[in-house]
Enzyme design. Structure first.
Site, PDB file in Angstrom:
ATOM      1  N   ASP A 133       0.740  -1.200   0.064  1.00  0.00           N
ATOM      2  CA  ASP A 133       0.009  -0.055  -0.003  1.00  0.00           C
ATOM      3  C   ASP A 133       0.747   1.285  -0.040  1.00  0.00           C
ATOM      4  O   ASP A 133       2.116   1.175   0.158  1.00  0.00           O
ATOM      5  CB  ASP A 133      -1.015  -0.096   1.129  1.00  0.00           C
ATOM      6  CG  ASP A 133      -0.353   0.164   2.441  1.00  0.00           C
ATOM      7  OD1 ASP A 133       0.951   0.279   2.609  1.00  0.00           O
ATOM      8  OD2 ASP A 133      -1.077   0.275   3.564  1.00  0.00           O
ATOM      9  N   GLY A 139     -10.640   4.667   1.884  1.00  0.00           N
ATOM     10  CA  GLY A 139     -11.374   5.403   2.804  1.00  0.00           C
ATOM     11  C   GLY A 139     -12.823   5.047   3.156  1.00  0.00           C
ATOM     12  O   GLY A 139     -13.645   5.694   3.622  1.00  0.00           O
ATOM     13  N   ASP A 173      -8.197  -6.889   1.296  1.00  0.00           N
ATOM     14  CA  ASP A 173      -7.189  -7.107   2.202  1.00  0.00           C
ATOM     15  C   ASP A 173      -7.913  -6.671   3.549  1.00  0.00           C
ATOM     16  O   ASP A 173      -8.735  -5.771   3.787  1.00  0.00           O
ATOM     17  CB  ASP A 173      -6.017  -6.132   2.108  1.00  0.00           C
ATOM     18  CG  ASP A 173      -6.003  -4.768   2.655  1.00  0.00           C
ATOM     19  OD1 ASP A 173      -6.574  -4.018   1.721  1.00  0.00           O
ATOM     20  OD2 ASP A 173      -5.706  -4.429   3.624  1.00  0.00           O
ATOM     21  N   CYS A 222     -13.056 -28.115   8.822  1.00  0.00           N
ATOM     22  CA  CYS A 222     -11.926 -27.190   8.399  1.00  0.00           C
ATOM     23  C   CYS A 222     -10.659 -28.217   8.171  1.00  0.00           C
ATOM     24  O   CYS A 222     -10.371 -29.277   9.408  1.00  0.00           O
ATOM     25  CB  CYS A 222     -11.516 -26.105   9.152  1.00  0.00           C
ATOM     26  SG  CYS A 222      -9.849 -25.300   8.715  1.00  0.00           S
ATOM     27  N   CYS A 231      -7.239 -27.408   8.206  1.00  0.00           N
ATOM     28  CA  CYS A 231      -6.002 -26.718   8.428  1.00  0.00           C
ATOM     29  C   CYS A 231      -5.463 -27.550   9.442  1.00  0.00           C
ATOM     30  O   CYS A 231      -5.743 -28.424  10.030  1.00  0.00           O
ATOM     31  CB  CYS A 231      -6.264 -25.330   8.782  1.00  0.00           C
ATOM     32  SG  CYS A 231      -6.709 -25.034  10.496  1.00  0.00           S
ATOM     33  N   CYS A 245      -6.932 -27.367  12.908  1.00  0.00           N
ATOM     34  CA  CYS A 245      -8.117 -28.076  13.057  1.00  0.00           C
ATOM     35  C   CYS A 245      -8.027 -29.610  13.248  1.00  0.00           C
ATOM     36  O   CYS A 245      -8.502 -30.470  13.534  1.00  0.00           O
ATOM     37  CB  CYS A 245      -9.157 -27.567  12.248  1.00  0.00           C
ATOM     38  SG  CYS A 245      -9.795 -26.227  12.601  1.00  0.00           S
ATOM     39  N   HIS A 292      -5.436 -20.803  11.227  1.00  0.00           N
ATOM     40  CA  HIS A 292      -6.730 -21.200  11.174  1.00  0.00           C
ATOM     41  C   HIS A 292      -7.751 -20.348  10.306  1.00  0.00           C
ATOM     42  O   HIS A 292      -8.350 -20.531   9.542  1.00  0.00           O
ATOM     43  CB  HIS A 292      -7.682 -21.801  12.413  1.00  0.00           C
ATOM     44  CG  HIS A 292      -9.161 -21.945  12.125  1.00  0.00           C
ATOM     45  ND1 HIS A 292      -9.768 -22.940  11.267  1.00  0.00           N
ATOM     46  CD2 HIS A 292     -10.028 -20.921  12.119  1.00  0.00           C
ATOM     47  CE1 HIS A 292     -11.056 -22.675  11.503  1.00  0.00           C
ATOM     48  NE2 HIS A 292     -11.399 -21.543  11.804  1.00  0.00           N
TER      49      HIS A 292
END
Length: 379
Positions: free
Chosen positions: A89, A213, A263, A301, A303, A306, A332
């Site tokens: 950014d 903004g 993001d 999940c 991941c 998990c 996670h």
RNA sequence: GUGAGCGUAGCUCAAUGGUUAGAGCACUGGACUGUGGCUCCAGCGGUUGUGGGUUCGAGUCCCAUCGCUCACC
């Protein structure tokens, strides 16, 4: 960078951003790695969570370790050892949100570092110089993040400044660079100013367009109004980026309106603060109800967290302030977010986004723990 | 054994003899949107060690008792 839309469903679309460092399938979520790291996880873990592109922060890397240092070390991607594309950014938001004593002039912003109070100046040219040194795949124009609330006149002057700065960014970073440059439009909550700002930024010509903004304190209805007013009229052939969003309910609105990339610190910050996202709703892992709960955080999940750990253990780690708590929670939440985006993309390709949105709105608005404890009581 | 000091929320401590005994931490619940691992909001929690006494009124003063700490034998 090249962008193509491969499918659409209403205003929502599925696309592909091609960069030299890899593909980004849209809609896509970019984890925020402010200081060159997504807090608590390694690049490998980030990749395993499904992340395709990472956001780093111009303002922070400029202050420390310094953009010239990173340039000499081969650019930000090499410096942080992240194999995929990076977006930086511009620093406009941090100047607005972090530094004290900022003084905005037509030339740029004078501000004091939040680290040591030292005086700095960033204008459009400087923002480009820093981002060129960092070497991210996608860089952002320097804007003024219009505060909320702002009067119509303030917002008008602010967007004029942002347009002026956008032109100056484009001038020192011409089209055809290996680094894509995205423009940012402002306009606060005023629909006509938003459209005016968008028109001016598009007129300047960028590789992608971003709404800035938003989510700075305004009511959701106003944010949604702006999202729906702008998304469908942004150039269809360029990526549309909604900066700083977010909340998955907001993401659903924005994708419906045609936004592509997002993001937000929410999944990572909330992970560190014990709020976790699951396929049945949000939960706070610190709740006493999980003290002896042997089940995985989210049974649906797959991941690392998990697959291997119980809610009871995650609660224990959180209450003990263990480092592993932040790491497992972050793994996670990011896995959940990125999978959510992939499922959303699939639904667009199948022409089922409306159904996807309806279903997830219900889930995301649901209070997981209320349901859970009710289940426990009746069983 | 002798002397002194101290006993107030789970912990560390406040509270001229005068409203309904407070704070920090902990605990419980909530917030967090282009990131300071931060911060903020709310809540639960008390037979003031125990028993007497003085007083219009005692966490506070007096006596006894129990416990802890320190010093000295």
């Amino acid at each position: 960078m090249k962008f193509s839309v491969i499918a659409s469903d209403g205003n929502s679309r599925a696309g592909i951003i091609e960069t030299e460092r890899g593909l980004v399938l849209t809609p896509q979520f970019m984890p925020v790695g402010t200081l060159g790291t997504v807090k608590s996880v390694s690049p490998e873990e980030l990749g395993n969570a499904g992340a395709e592109v990472m956001l780093c922060n111009t303002y922070h890397l400029y202050l420390r370790p310094g953009h010239e240092t990173i340039r000499r070390l081969g650019g930000v991607q090499k410096f942080i050892s992240w194999p995929g594309p990076v977006l930086t950014d511009s620093g406009g938001f941090q100047v607005y949100s972090l530094s004290r004593l900022r003084n905005i002039t037509p030339d740029g912003v004078e501000f004091r570092s939040h680290l040591d109070g030292s005086l700095h100046f960033i204008g459009p040219e400087k923002a480009m110089e820093i981002q060129q040194a960092l070497g991210a795949d996608i860089i952002m124009a320097f804007d003024e993040c219009t505060p909320y609330p702002s009067t119509y006149d303030y917002a008008l002057n602010s967007l004029r400044l942002t347009t002026e700065w956008a032109k100056r960014c484009r001038a020192v970073h011409p089209e055809g660079s290996s680094q894509a440059l995205f423009g940012i439009f402002q306009g606060s909550i005023y629909r006509d100013l938003r459209l005016k700002s968008l028109e001016e930024i598009v007129g300047t010509g960028f590789d992608g367009y971003a709404a800035g903004g938003l989510s700075v304190g305004e009511p959701k209805e106003l944010m949604y109004e702006i999202i729906h007013a702008t998304g469908p009229v942004m150039p269809a052939v360029k990526p549309r980026y909604l900066m700083g969003i977010g909340d998955l309910l907001d993401v659903l609105e924005a994708v419906e309106a045609g936004y592509d990339i997002f993001d937000c610190v929410m999944p990572t910050r909330n992970a560190r603060n014990g709020t976790l996202f699951t396929s049945t709703g949000r939960i706070s892992i610190k709740r006493a109800g999980f003290k002896e709960d042997p089940s995985p955080l989210d049974p649906e999940c797959s991941c690392y967290t998990c697959r291997n750990f119980s809610r009871a253990y995650l609660r224990h780690l959180y209450l003990s302030r263990e480092i592993l708590s932040m790491r497992l929670n972050t793994i996670h939440n990011l896995s959940f977010y990125i999978r959510f985006f992939r499922l959303m993309r699939d639904s667009i390709i199948r022409g089922e986004f409306t159904e996807f949105k309806r279903k997830w709105r219900e889930t995301l608005e649901r209070n997981f723990v209320t349901l859970h404890s009710r289940t426990l009581r009746t069983s």
